[in-house]
Design a protein around this motif. Sequence first.
Motif, short mmCIF file in Angstrom:
data_model
loop_
_atom_site.label_atom_id
_atom_site.label_comp_id
_atom_site.label_asym_id
_atom_site.label_seq_id
_atom_site.Cartn_x
_atom_site.Cartn_y
_atom_site.Cartn_z
N PRO A 149 7.30 11.10 7.72
CA PRO A 149 7.16 10.67 6.31
C PRO A 149 5.73 10.27 5.96
O PRO A 149 5.39 10.17 4.77
CB PRO A 149 8.09 9.44 6.23
CG PRO A 149 8.16 8.93 7.63
CD PRO A 149 8.03 10.12 8.53
N GLY A 150 4.88 10.04 6.99
CA GLY A 150 3.53 9.54 6.74
C GLY A 150 3.58 8.05 6.44
O GLY A 150 4.63 7.53 6.09
N PRO A 151 2.47 7.35 6.57
CA PRO A 151 1.21 7.83 7.12
C PRO A 151 1.31 8.12 8.62
O PRO A 151 2.00 7.39 9.35
CB PRO A 151 0.23 6.69 6.85
CG PRO A 151 1.06 5.48 6.54
CD PRO A 151 2.40 5.95 6.11
N ARG A 188 7.70 -0.80 -5.32
CA ARG A 188 7.56 -0.92 -3.86
C ARG A 188 7.22 -2.37 -3.57
O ARG A 188 6.36 -2.96 -4.22
CB ARG A 188 6.46 -0.02 -3.32
CG ARG A 188 6.14 -0.38 -1.86
CD ARG A 188 5.34 0.62 -1.14
NE ARG A 188 6.10 1.84 -0.91
CZ ARG A 188 5.67 2.79 -0.08
NH1 ARG A 188 4.55 2.65 0.57
NH2 ARG A 188 6.39 3.88 0.09
N HIS A 204 14.32 3.37 1.68
CA HIS A 204 13.30 4.20 1.01
C HIS A 204 14.05 5.47 0.56
O HIS A 204 13.87 6.55 1.12
CB HIS A 204 12.16 4.51 1.98
CG HIS A 204 10.92 5.03 1.34
ND1 HIS A 204 10.86 5.43 0.02
CD2 HIS A 204 9.66 5.22 1.85
CE1 HIS A 204 9.61 5.85 -0.24
NE2 HIS A 204 8.88 5.73 0.84
N ALA A 237 0.82 -1.22 0.00
CA ALA A 237 0.00 0.00 0.00
C ALA A 237 0.85 1.27 0.00
O ALA A 237 1.97 1.27 0.53
CB ALA A 237 -0.89 0.00 1.24
N SER A 238 0.32 2.31 -0.61
CA SER A 238 1.02 3.61 -0.62
C SER A 238 0.03 4.69 -1.04
O SER A 238 -0.80 4.47 -1.92
CB SER A 238 2.18 3.57 -1.61
OG SER A 238 2.67 4.87 -1.85
N THR A 239 0.15 5.84 -0.43
CA THR A 239 -0.59 7.02 -0.91
C THR A 239 0.40 8.02 -1.49
O THR A 239 0.36 8.36 -2.68
CB THR A 239 -1.37 7.68 0.25
OG1 THR A 239 -2.32 6.74 0.73
CG2 THR A 239 -2.10 8.94 -0.22
N ARG A 240 1.34 8.49 -0.66
CA ARG A 240 2.24 9.59 -1.05
C ARG A 240 3.22 9.18 -2.15
O ARG A 240 3.35 9.87 -3.17
CB ARG A 240 3.06 10.07 0.18
CG ARG A 240 2.28 10.90 1.15
CD ARG A 240 2.74 10.62 2.57
NE ARG A 240 2.20 9.32 2.94
CZ ARG A 240 1.03 9.15 3.55
NH1 ARG A 240 0.36 10.20 3.95
NH2 ARG A 240 0.54 7.96 3.81
N THR A 241 3.92 8.08 -1.95
CA THR A 241 4.99 7.72 -2.89
C THR A 241 4.42 7.40 -4.26
O THR A 241 4.91 7.89 -5.29
CB THR A 241 5.78 6.51 -2.33
OG1 THR A 241 6.09 6.77 -0.97
CG2 THR A 241 7.04 6.27 -3.11
N ARG A 242 3.37 6.60 -4.24
CA ARG A 242 2.75 6.17 -5.50
C ARG A 242 2.26 7.39 -6.30
O ARG A 242 2.51 7.53 -7.50
CB ARG A 242 1.57 5.27 -5.14
CG ARG A 242 0.83 4.67 -6.27
CD ARG A 242 -0.41 3.95 -5.69
NE ARG A 242 -1.10 3.25 -6.74
CZ ARG A 242 -1.10 1.93 -6.89
NH1 ARG A 242 -0.44 1.16 -6.05
NH2 ARG A 242 -1.73 1.38 -7.88
N GLN A 286 12.35 8.87 -0.34
CA GLN A 286 11.79 9.55 0.85
C GLN A 286 12.92 10.30 1.57
O GLN A 286 12.76 11.46 1.97
CB GLN A 286 11.17 8.52 1.80
CG GLN A 286 10.60 9.13 3.08
CD GLN A 286 9.36 9.96 2.86
OE1 GLN A 286 8.46 9.55 2.15
NE2 GLN A 286 9.30 11.15 3.46
N1 CP Z 1 6.11 7.99 3.16
C1 CP Z 1 5.54 7.00 2.45
O1 CP Z 1 6.22 6.12 1.91
O2 CP Z 1 4.17 7.05 2.38
P1 CP Z 1 3.29 6.04 1.51
O3 CP Z 1 3.39 4.70 2.15
O4 CP Z 1 1.90 6.61 1.53
O5 CP Z 1 3.87 6.02 0.12
#
Ligand code: CP
Length: 319
Positions: A277-279, A119, A149, A66-71, A152
């Motif tokens: 870095p989130g989440p 990823r 990562h 899963a990913s929001t920001r990186t993807r 990041q």
């Molecule tokens: N920082 C980071 O990798 O966030 P995601 O998992 O949402 O990509």
Amino acid sequence: MIKDPVNKNIVSQKDLRHFLDIENLSQSLILDILDLAESFAGVSGQPVKKVPLLRGKTIVNLFFEASTRTRTTFELAAKRLSADFLNINIDYSATKKGETLLDTLRNLEAMHCDMFIVRHPSSGAAEFISKNVSQNISVINAGDGRHAHPTQAMLDVFTIRKYFSDFKKLKIAIVGDILHSRVARSLMHAFRILEVPDIRVIGPKTLLPNGVQHMGVTPYVDMDEGIKNCDVVIMLRLQNERMNSSFIPDENEYYNLYGFTPNRLDLISKNGKVMHPGPVNRGVEISSEVADGDRSVILQQVSNGIAVRMAILSLSMQP
Ligand code: CP
């Protein structure tokens, strides 16, 4: 390969076909990437948010986790560089019917793709893929297991440089689940290469890797002591998906001992910044007041991810 005073075994800009890790980058290459990212930062503010650098190239997001920001920021970065972009939905791909990873790659290669952004939950997956693709394909590591990562870490140092021009004067703390964090590992390498003189890692003993001090950092178990006078504090979430047993007694106690609560802001330097870095898990490692407050640069990290990833994509695909 060229020699560097800080890092003896490094990758030069012309070797940057794959971007898999931070640890073999030179200080000067990291600074060049940050400068290039600076030049791309303005593209997002233009009426037409595009430059033609990667026109005609095809980039594929291969996210097995899963990913929001990186993807999303990789997709935006590729599109702003005018590349064609595909998001492979692994849940609906033929890997669910038993196709091997290598067969999936071979099929994507047959479609004349130029780059895979990967990823994966397994450490080393991106490097494995880089060794099994043909010569003309680049591979970018978008996070592999608990290993690395690197993009990041690059966007985090880019964000830090916005506020503090000289890395060689900084006190930086990384707080939380250091043991399972690929972000922490990549940041420790980046800060060492940039000659940050005071790098601290803070967490319960169960979440600090054995021998972490050999990575050029000072471990602390007491958060209040560890964040004292820091210019930058980077909070990490508990990586529950990578824990095979319980590493903390309970989340309330963890929040009391290691949560960034408003009273702890008084301990860091007066211009100190809070990063993540989130989440973000509110009420576990950070309070909403701090995460949303004026010392937090968490959403700026996300925005900066686009320019930094544009820089990395364009360097990895240079002719
Ligand atoms: N920082 C980071 O990798 O966030 P995601 O998992 O949402 O990509």
